[in-house]
Design a protein around this motif. Structure first.
Motif, PDB file in Angstrom:
ATOM      1  N   CYS A   1       0.918  -1.227  -0.113  1.00  0.00           N
ATOM      2  CA  CYS A   1       0.564   0.588   0.060  1.00  0.00           C
ATOM      3  C   CYS A   1       0.578   1.170   0.232  1.00  0.00           C
ATOM      4  N   VAL A   2       1.549   1.391   0.606  1.00  0.00           N
ATOM      5  CA  VAL A   2       2.533   1.841   0.721  1.00  0.00           C
ATOM      6  C   VAL A   2       3.726   2.146  -0.830  1.00  0.00           C
ATOM      7  N   LEU A   3       3.934   1.757  -1.319  1.00  0.00           N
ATOM      8  CA  LEU A   3       4.466   1.596  -2.479  1.00  0.00           C
ATOM      9  C   LEU A   3       3.079   2.467  -3.550  1.00  0.00           C
ATOM     10  N   THR A   4       2.196   1.916  -3.651  1.00  0.00           N
ATOM     11  CA  THR A   4       1.159   1.876  -4.477  1.00  0.00           C
ATOM     12  C   THR A   4       0.582   3.451  -4.323  1.00  0.00           C
ATOM     13  N   ALA A   5       0.753   3.990  -2.901  1.00  0.00           N
ATOM     14  CA  ALA A   5       0.097   5.094  -2.758  1.00  0.00           C
ATOM     15  C   ALA A   5       0.410   5.864  -1.483  1.00  0.00           C
ATOM     16  N   PRO A   6       1.729   6.266  -1.540  1.00  0.00           N
ATOM     17  CA  PRO A   6       2.593   7.027  -0.072  1.00  0.00           C
ATOM     18  C   PRO A   6       1.646   8.067   0.790  1.00  0.00           C
ATOM     19  N   GLU A   7       1.386   8.906  -0.521  1.00  0.00           N
ATOM     20  CA  GLU A   7       0.626   9.888   0.192  1.00  0.00           C
ATOM     21  C   GLU A   7      -0.467   9.657   1.218  1.00  0.00           C
ATOM     22  N   VAL A   8      -0.953   8.837   0.931  1.00  0.00           N
ATOM     23  CA  VAL A   8      -1.542   7.721   2.188  1.00  0.00           C
ATOM     24  C   VAL A   8      -1.987   7.177   2.979  1.00  0.00           C
ATOM     25  N   PHE A   9      -0.722   6.389   2.382  1.00  0.00           N
ATOM     26  CA  PHE A   9      -0.547   5.047   3.885  1.00  0.00           C
ATOM     27  C   PHE A   9       0.644   6.018   3.922  1.00  0.00           C
ATOM     28  N   ASP A  10       1.195   4.731   5.420  1.00  0.00           N
ATOM     29  CA  ASP A  10       2.891   4.848   5.234  1.00  0.00           C
ATOM     30  C   ASP A  10       2.633   3.107   6.659  1.00  0.00           C
ATOM     31  N   GLN A  11       3.976   3.104   7.359  1.00  0.00           N
ATOM     32  CA  GLN A  11       3.360   1.613   7.807  1.00  0.00           C
ATOM     33  C   GLN A  11       4.858   1.988   9.285  1.00  0.00           C
ATOM     34  N   ARG A  12       3.842   2.176  10.442  1.00  0.00           N
ATOM     35  CA  ARG A  12       4.974   2.047  11.223  1.00  0.00           C
ATOM     36  C   ARG A  12       6.222   1.099  11.913  1.00  0.00           C
ATOM     37  N   ASP A  13       7.183   2.296  12.199  1.00  0.00           N
ATOM     38  CA  ASP A  13       8.955   1.785  12.352  1.00  0.00           C
ATOM     39  C   ASP A  13       8.841   0.384  12.746  1.00  0.00           C
ATOM     40  N   GLU A  14       7.939   0.400  14.472  1.00  0.00           N
ATOM     41  CA  GLU A  14       8.307  -0.523  14.784  1.00  0.00           C
ATOM     42  C   GLU A  14       7.615  -2.475  14.294  1.00  0.00           C
ATOM     43  N   ASP A  15       6.603  -2.141  13.744  1.00  0.00           N
ATOM     44  CA  ASP A  15       6.138  -3.490  13.110  1.00  0.00           C
ATOM     45  C   ASP A  15       5.867  -3.499  11.569  1.00  0.00           C
ATOM     46  N   GLY A  16       5.734  -2.565  10.971  1.00  0.00           N
ATOM     47  CA  GLY A  16       4.953  -2.078  10.090  1.00  0.00           C
ATOM     48  C   GLY A  16       4.023  -2.084   9.222  1.00  0.00           C
ATOM     49  N   ILE A  17       2.869  -2.029  10.279  1.00  0.00           N
ATOM     50  CA  ILE A  17       1.533  -2.175  10.070  1.00  0.00           C
ATOM     51  C   ILE A  17       1.482  -0.916   9.416  1.00  0.00           C
ATOM     52  N   VAL A  18       0.716  -0.618   8.671  1.00  0.00           N
ATOM     53  CA  VAL A  18      -0.007   0.507   8.431  1.00  0.00           C
ATOM     54  C   VAL A  18      -0.510   1.103   9.260  1.00  0.00           C
ATOM     55  N   VAL A  19      -0.302   2.831   8.113  1.00  0.00           N
ATOM     56  CA  VAL A  19      -1.010   3.590   9.022  1.00  0.00           C
ATOM     57  C   VAL A  19      -2.052   4.534   7.979  1.00  0.00           C
ATOM     58  N   LEU A  20      -3.158   5.331   8.375  1.00  0.00           N
ATOM     59  CA  LEU A  20      -3.431   5.884   7.369  1.00  0.00           C
ATOM     60  C   LEU A  20      -3.379   6.869   7.441  1.00  0.00           C
ATOM     61  N   LEU A  21      -2.824   8.043   6.466  1.00  0.00           N
ATOM     62  CA  LEU A  21      -2.204   9.900   6.803  1.00  0.00           C
ATOM     63  C   LEU A  21      -3.559   9.848   5.944  1.00  0.00           C
ATOM     64  N   GLU A  22      -4.384   9.924   5.235  1.00  0.00           N
ATOM     65  CA  GLU A  22      -5.318  10.376   4.706  1.00  0.00           C
ATOM     66  C   GLU A  22      -6.684   9.201   4.520  1.00  0.00           C
TER      67      GLU A  22
END
Length: 64
Positions: A16-37
């Motif tokens: 998801c981060v690779l496809t839509a980096p303006e919308v998704f990110d990942q938590r540093d500690e475990d890689g779980i998705v973080v929704l930015l928008e």
């Protein structure tokens, strides 16, 4: 468009981060998705739909 994330299903693949980096990110500690928008602008909708389709854990849900 409204995006919902099921963090319990997320496997941290990061597609998801690779496809839509303006919308998704990942938590540093475990890689779980973080929704930015939660409600991204129209120009991001195609990328968000693609991210939901390729998510290996089906952790991204899109509602109109």
């Amino acid at each position: 468009m409204h995006i919902l994330i099921d963090e319990d299903r997320c496997c941290g693949a990061g597609q998801c981060v690779l496809t839509a980096p303006e919308v998704f990110d990942q938590r540093d500690e475990d890689g779980i998705v973080v929704l930015l928008e939660r409600r991204p602008p129209a120009d991001e909708h195609a990328a968000v739909r693609e991210a939901a389709l390729i998510c290996p854990a089906a952790a991204i849900e899109i509602r109109a």
